[in-house]
Write a protein that holds these residues in place. Structure first.
Motif, short mmCIF file in Angstrom:
data_model
loop_
_atom_site.label_atom_id
_atom_site.label_comp_id
_atom_site.label_asym_id
_atom_site.label_seq_id
_atom_site.Cartn_x
_atom_site.Cartn_y
_atom_site.Cartn_z
N GLU A 1 3.39 5.89 14.25
CA GLU A 1 2.54 7.21 14.07
C GLU A 1 1.18 7.40 14.28
OE1 GLU A 1 4.00 9.92 12.91
OE2 GLU A 1 6.16 9.07 12.02
N VAL A 2 0.71 6.04 14.51
CA VAL A 2 -0.82 5.99 14.79
C VAL A 2 -1.13 5.10 16.24
CG1 VAL A 2 -3.10 5.27 14.08
CG2 VAL A 2 -1.38 6.08 12.46
N MET B 1 6.14 11.23 5.55
CA MET B 1 6.34 9.70 5.15
C MET B 1 7.33 9.62 3.87
SD MET B 1 5.08 7.98 7.20
CE MET B 1 5.08 9.29 8.52
N HIS B 2 7.30 10.66 2.93
CA HIS B 2 8.11 10.49 1.62
C HIS B 2 9.51 11.26 2.04
CE1 HIS B 2 4.05 9.51 0.04
NE2 HIS B 2 4.97 8.78 -0.61
N ARG C 1 6.05 1.79 10.47
CA ARG C 1 5.96 3.41 10.82
C ARG C 1 4.55 3.64 11.12
NH1 ARG C 1 8.66 7.72 8.22
NH2 ARG C 1 8.28 9.30 9.78
N ARG D 1 -8.85 1.80 9.91
CA ARG D 1 -8.95 2.76 8.88
C ARG D 1 -8.03 3.89 9.00
NH1 ARG D 1 -14.74 3.93 7.48
NH2 ARG D 1 -14.48 3.85 9.75
N LEU D 2 -7.59 4.30 10.26
CA LEU D 2 -6.60 5.28 10.53
C LEU D 2 -5.38 4.69 10.07
CD1 LEU D 2 -7.22 6.88 13.93
CD2 LEU D 2 -7.19 7.85 11.93
N PHE E 1 1.69 14.67 6.96
CA PHE E 1 1.96 13.31 7.08
C PHE E 1 2.46 12.64 6.02
CE2 PHE E 1 1.13 8.99 7.90
CZ PHE E 1 1.50 8.86 9.09
N GLU F 1 -4.97 2.38 7.72
CA GLU F 1 -4.88 2.22 6.26
C GLU F 1 -4.46 3.51 5.89
OE1 GLU F 1 -7.99 -1.32 6.04
OE2 GLU F 1 -8.57 0.72 5.42
N ALA F 2 -5.22 4.76 6.39
CA ALA F 2 -4.95 6.14 5.96
C ALA F 2 -3.41 6.61 5.98
CB ALA F 2 -5.56 7.28 6.78
N ALA F 3 -2.92 5.99 6.99
CA ALA F 3 -1.56 6.26 7.17
C ALA F 3 -0.58 5.45 6.02
CB ALA F 3 -0.97 5.61 8.61
N ALA F 4 -0.97 4.11 5.69
CA ALA F 4 -0.39 3.41 4.71
C ALA F 4 -0.29 3.93 3.25
CB ALA F 4 -1.19 1.87 4.78
N VAL F 5 -1.91 4.67 2.90
CA VAL F 5 -1.91 5.01 1.77
C VAL F 5 -1.04 6.24 1.47
CG1 VAL F 5 -3.70 6.14 0.26
CG2 VAL F 5 -4.20 4.19 1.41
N LEU F 6 -0.79 6.85 2.48
CA LEU F 6 -0.02 8.10 2.55
C LEU F 6 1.55 8.02 2.75
CD1 LEU F 6 -2.27 10.44 4.91
CD2 LEU F 6 -1.52 10.86 2.66
N GLY F 7 1.84 6.47 2.48
CA GLY F 7 2.96 6.26 2.63
C GLY F 7 3.84 5.62 3.67
N ALA F 8 3.13 5.11 4.73
CA ALA F 8 3.76 4.79 5.93
C ALA F 8 3.91 3.39 5.92
CB ALA F 8 3.04 5.28 7.12
N SER F 9 4.94 2.71 6.19
CA SER F 9 5.19 1.25 6.22
C SER F 9 4.38 0.73 7.31
CB SER F 9 6.67 0.77 6.29
OG SER F 9 7.35 1.41 7.37
N PRO F 10 4.03 -0.47 7.55
CA PRO F 10 3.50 -1.10 8.75
C PRO F 10 3.94 -0.62 10.21
CG PRO F 10 3.42 -2.89 6.97
CD PRO F 10 4.30 -1.36 6.55
N ARG G 1 -3.23 14.65 15.93
CA ARG G 1 -2.53 15.62 15.38
C ARG G 1 -3.19 16.67 15.14
NH1 ARG G 1 2.13 13.19 13.60
NH2 ARG G 1 2.26 10.98 14.00
N GLN H 1 -11.20 10.03 8.47
CA GLN H 1 -9.91 9.42 9.02
C GLN H 1 -8.94 10.51 9.21
OE1 GLN H 1 -10.39 6.53 10.80
NE2 GLN H 1 -12.44 6.12 9.79
N PHE I 1 -6.17 12.14 11.76
CA PHE I 1 -5.40 11.54 12.87
C PHE I 1 -6.12 12.32 14.09
CE2 PHE I 1 -2.39 10.27 9.41
CZ PHE I 1 -2.73 9.22 9.31
N PHE J 1 -10.83 9.09 2.80
CA PHE J 1 -11.74 8.01 3.29
C PHE J 1 -13.13 8.44 3.30
CE2 PHE J 1 -7.98 5.88 4.47
CZ PHE J 1 -8.17 4.70 4.33
N VAL K 1 1.03 -1.15 -0.01
CA VAL K 1 -0.27 -0.07 0.04
C VAL K 1 0.65 1.18 0.10
CG1 VAL K 1 -1.57 1.25 1.28
CG2 VAL K 1 -1.61 -1.34 1.46
N HIS K 2 1.96 1.30 0.95
CA HIS K 2 2.42 2.66 1.08
C HIS K 2 3.58 3.13 -0.03
CE1 HIS K 2 5.21 -0.66 3.21
NE2 HIS K 2 6.01 0.26 2.80
#
Lengths: 346, 543
Positions: free
Chosen positions: B456-457, A100-101, B452, B438-439, A96, B441-450, A88, A83, A85, A79, A70-71
């Motif tokens: 972060e969450v 991450m990038h 991370r 889903r929080l 965010f 998941e939101a982090a993952a879609v934004l580029g965070a590895s599991p 924050r 969703q 955070f 969403f 996914v990432h």
């Protein structure tokens, strides 16, 4: 940009996505429309990599995404209920994806400021997420999804939780914004008004399959099946036998446009095509409930021994409730749908 | 990955719980390499053992009933009424729960025992009756009911009951048909916890029971430490193990039922100031009960610690600084050193419990198959399995290479961590499970590895729960008695062990010093709890 090939997801026996083929062109806004349970959210999750697929492929810019976590897909997803955070503030939510990038601090701050201005919340960086209204949360979620410049932005029921007037305003704002930015967008919604206002291209889904695909005008003018017609809110759908330019229905003979398919079919008569006249003039009906919609009125008509009809008429021509009227049909407002008994979506 | 997370807690429990317990049971039931299961029948047909079993069961039932009777009105008052000092009072009623059982026993001795307050005033002594034990159990478990039941009650939407009233239900019918069913699983869960704690009660009964009353746990201690009758102790351990396993299975089922969707609201919206004479009377009654039941014993304990032979003063506290002031060799070191020992041990035990419990909670976060759920229930076992057995088991199993810890200080924190882990898991798990997937998941879609995304969450959201868990683990480690009494070395006693030793000797000075030491222990516990209450804003955990 995005291409799905025979994408399949099964939950037990049920196929949430049943060999779906779909293309989303660059810089276009595509909207997947369908009732709940039609598989539209599963489609987004499969593209994002949040839902493993049982078959088929997802290609992004020509690259097969199998095995890409996914990432690493570089997508944006808004969403359904945002969703954000909760721990924050607004600025840190938007930042965010940039963090991450590995984007630097100065650049991040500049980008966050730019995006908050873009979505109409300038200077909101330090505000707490919990203190935001529904519309503001939606804007922050949008800014957060846009910040890392995703290849493809996906929206899951983007306006679902907002009240009606806000929704109507935001849908226009969103469309203008995406057109300006040239973002490629894939949205899903169950609200046809939202879909038609937002999209360049509409995809109607039913039971994990695509029932119809086309421009909003196409779909609106020529629904492909009784299912699509009913889903778009048309209730005057009936079985008919077409011979030449006339169709035999429960409502009697209905004229159809030249060149319509012949034989056993489903027929749609748009409410605007139901003309109300004097009782002796056509099919006799009793006037039922009237719904006032601004400059026109929707009238329910109860014929003897036939299904209910819906008609649209001008405010000053509205008959009284309980009155007996006669009706005729306008060939220009009737559409012959897929043949009766044929599987929908075919 | 989940299995990887679970490996450490599983290894920990296998090595420091299952192994010692099995070893000691084996030693009791094996003769010349063969299992002697016949001993189970022999022991269980002895009349004195049957007496113990009977007493253990009925006093636990009576304690549970009495606790519910007294604490349920309290739960209602804390859930639905606003009154000044509510926050402080909520903290105060929780103090007993984290108090070492030894202190609870001592406090009730000071109130009801020979030369106690009631004895002085009216010549009433209850310390040789079962009432002292029952009251001490209510004192200890009041907070369990108020927190578990009251916490849920305060989050039940009052409009549900209002809807029933509008539909024609009377006040009582609305309560019975709407509120009670929603509350019932929480009441059942609380009752089972109280039953578990009182069924395995050790310190309280040891101090207040005298020769007449003995629970299973006390009997196990007597058989092991005084009569050196290991076979009997092993059988009793097994009996307690089976009973606790049964209680936990029922508890797990009720908790699972409770997790089912209830529409919960913010507690701040559901409480209001009492109205009318009836509600004020109820509030007054609950406050009076709290005062008599909880503040009075604690107050008497403190008062006794200052009440020296030459009038009020710090005499007993000063005596704690020297060895054998009473002319006896109770201690090799000044009792006051126990304070430092206890704090050091509890700190290490807390760290161990946080690591083990944290890993277990992380592994259990996502609801999964039967295996994981079984592990969930298994983590609660150390709360109920005979601590005496665990302590003695440590001594006989961890005494040879490669694990020769007999002379190592780490033995005590390890045993204390065992009881801390369930609290850590119980506090962190509900919070972790409440984090919307889903929080992540939101982090993952934004580029965070599991990993991370977890950092972060999950981590920021449970930070508060981690602190609360740490506080509970610290408090229970500080008060752990049953296992520590075996493995704490004579030159390094902990506070509860020192208190018990002082109480075990005659003489006014020893008694006074026990009171003084208990007061210190109570203060340390209360301070850590009050710090917690400041941190704690959500009441979603179970304790």
């Amino acid at each position: 940009m995005l291409s799905l090939q025979a994408a399949t997801v099964r939950f037990g026996e049920r196929a949430a996505l049943d060999a779906v083929d779909l293309e989303v062109a660059d810089h276009r806004i595509s909207c997947v429309l369908g009732p709940s349970g039609s598989g539209k959210s599963t489609l987004l999750r499969a593209v994002a990599g949040l839902q493993p697929m049982d078959g088929g492929r997802v290609l992004l810019a020509g690259q097969d995404q199998a095995g890409v976590p996914v990432h690493r897909r570089g997508l944006g997803l808004m969403f359904q209920d945002h969703q954000l955070f909760p721990h924050r503030d607004v600025g840190s939510n938007v930042a965010f994806g940039l963090r991450m990038h590995g984007v630097g601090r100065a650049e991040t701050n500049a980008r966050v400021r730019e995006l908050l201005e873009l979505v109409g919340l300038p200077g909101a960086e330090r505000r707490a997420v919990a203190a935001l209204s529904g519309g503001e949360q939606q804007r922050v979620a949008l800014a957060r999804a846009l910040a890392p410049r995703p290849k493809l932005l996906m929206l899951d029921e983007p306006l679902g939780q907002l009240d009606r007037s806000l929704r109507e305003r935001l849908v226009v704002e969103l469309r203008t914004l995406f057109q300006e930015l040239g973002t490629t967008v894939l949205a899903v919604t169950h609200d046809q008004g939202e879909a038609f206002a937002l999209a360049d291209r509409v995809v109607v889904m039913r039971d994990g399959r695509i029932a119809q695909e086309g421009t909003p005008l196409d779909v609106w003018q020529r629904p492909a099946s009784a299912f699509v017609a009913r889903f778009l809110g048309f209730d005057n759908v009936t079985a008919a036998t077409v011979t030449g330019q006339a169709a035999a229905t429960a409502w009697g003979k209905v004229p159809v446009p030249e060149g319509s398919p012949q034989g056993e079919v489903d027929l749609l008569v748009r409410p605007a095509g139901v003309r109300i006249g004097a009782p002796e003039d056509g099919l006799r009906c009793t006037v039922g409930v009237r719904t006032f919609r601004g400059n026109h009125v929707t009238v329910r008509l109860l014929p003897e021994n036939a299904p209910v009809l819906e008609a649209e008429c001008a405010l000053r021509d509205t008959p009284d409730e309980g009155a007996v009227v006669g009706i005729r049909f306008d060939a220009a407002e009737t559409v012959v749908l897929a043949g009766a008994g044929m599987p929908s979506g075919a | 990955m989940r299995l990887g997370l679970m490996a450490v807690p599983v290894a920990f429990f296998a090595l420091f719980f299952a192994y010692p317990v099995t070893a000691i049971v084996g030693r009791g039931l094996k003769a010349e390499g063969d299992w002697q299961f016949g001993r189970i029948g022999e022991v269980l047909s002895r009349p004195d053992i049957l007496d113990v079993l009977w007493f253990t069961t009925w006093q636990a039932l009576a304690s549970t009933a009495l606790t519910l009777l007294i604490a349920l009105p309290g739960a209602y008052v804390f859930a639905r009424f606003d009154f000044p000092g509510k926050q402080v009072l909520r903290a105060v009623v929780t103090v007993p729960f984290v108090l070492p059982t030894v202190v609870v026993g001592t406090a009730f001795l000071a109130l009801l025992g020979r030369g106690g307050l009631l004895d002085e005033l009216w010549g009433v002594r209850l310390d040789t009756t079962v009432w002292a034990i029952l009251l001490a159990h209510v004192f200890f478990n009041y907070a369990v009911v108020v927190r578990t039941v009251g916490g849920l009650w305060s989050q039940l939407d009052p409009r549900q009951e209002e809807a029933a009233r509008v539909l024609g239900a009377g006040r009582f019918a609305a309560f019975r048909r709407v509120t009670l069913p929603a509350l019932a699983p929480a009441v059942a869960a609380a009752a089972l916890m109280v039953f578990l704690f009182t069924f395995t009660s050790f310190g309280v009964v040891q101090i207040l029971g005298g020769p007449a009353y003995s629970t299973l746990e006390v009997e196990i201690y007597r058989q092991t430490a005084q009569l050196l009758d290991l076979p009997t102790a092993a059988v009793l351990t097994l009996v307690q193990f089976a009973a606790v396993g049964g209680i936990l299975a029922v508890h797990a089922a009720t908790v699972r039922r409770r997790e089912r969707a209830l529409k919960l609201v913010d507690p701040a919206q559901t409480s209001r100031r009492p109205r009318g004479a009836g509600q004020w009377a109820l509030l007054g009654g609950v406050l009076l009960t709290a005062l008599l039941l909880i503040l009075l014993p604690l107050g008497v304990l403190v008062e006794r610690s200052f009440d020296g032979p030459g009038g009020y003063g710090f005499g007993y506290y000063e005596a704690l600084q020297s060895v054998g002031a009473g002319g006896s060799s109770t201690f090799l070191v000044p009792p006051l050193e126990a304070v430092g020992n206890s704090l050091r041990y509890a700190l290490v035990a807390t760290l161990i419990a946080l690591v083990i419990g944290g890993l277990a909670a992380a592994a259990l976060t996502r609801r999964a198959g039967r295996l994981v759920r079984g592990f969930d229930a298994l983590l609660m076992l150390p709360l109920g399995v005979s601590a005496v057995t665990v302590g003695f088991g440590f001594l006989i199993t961890l005494d040879k290479p490669p694990l020769d810890l007999r002379t190592s200080w780490i033995l005590v924190p390890l045993a204390q961590a065992l009881v801390g882990v369930p609290f850590v898991v119980r506090t962190m798990l509900p919070v972790l499970r409440a984090v919307d997937d889903r929080l992540r998941e939101a982090a993952a879609v934004l580029g965070a590895s599991p990993l991370r995304a977890w950092r972060e969450v999950d981590l920021p959201l449970v930070r508060r729960a981690v602190l609360v868990a740490a506080g509970f683990a610290f408090a229970v480690s500080l008060g752990e008695f049953g296992a520590t009494v075996f493995i704490a070395r004579p030159d390094n006693p902990t506070l509860p062990v020192a208190v018990a030793r002082l109480l075990g000797r005659s003489g006014e000075l020893n008694y006074g010093q026990a009171m003084a030491l208990s007061t210190i222990l109570m203060l340390v516990c209360a301070v850590s709890l009050l710090l917690l209450e400041r941190i704690r804003t959500d009441r979603s955990g179970e304790f």
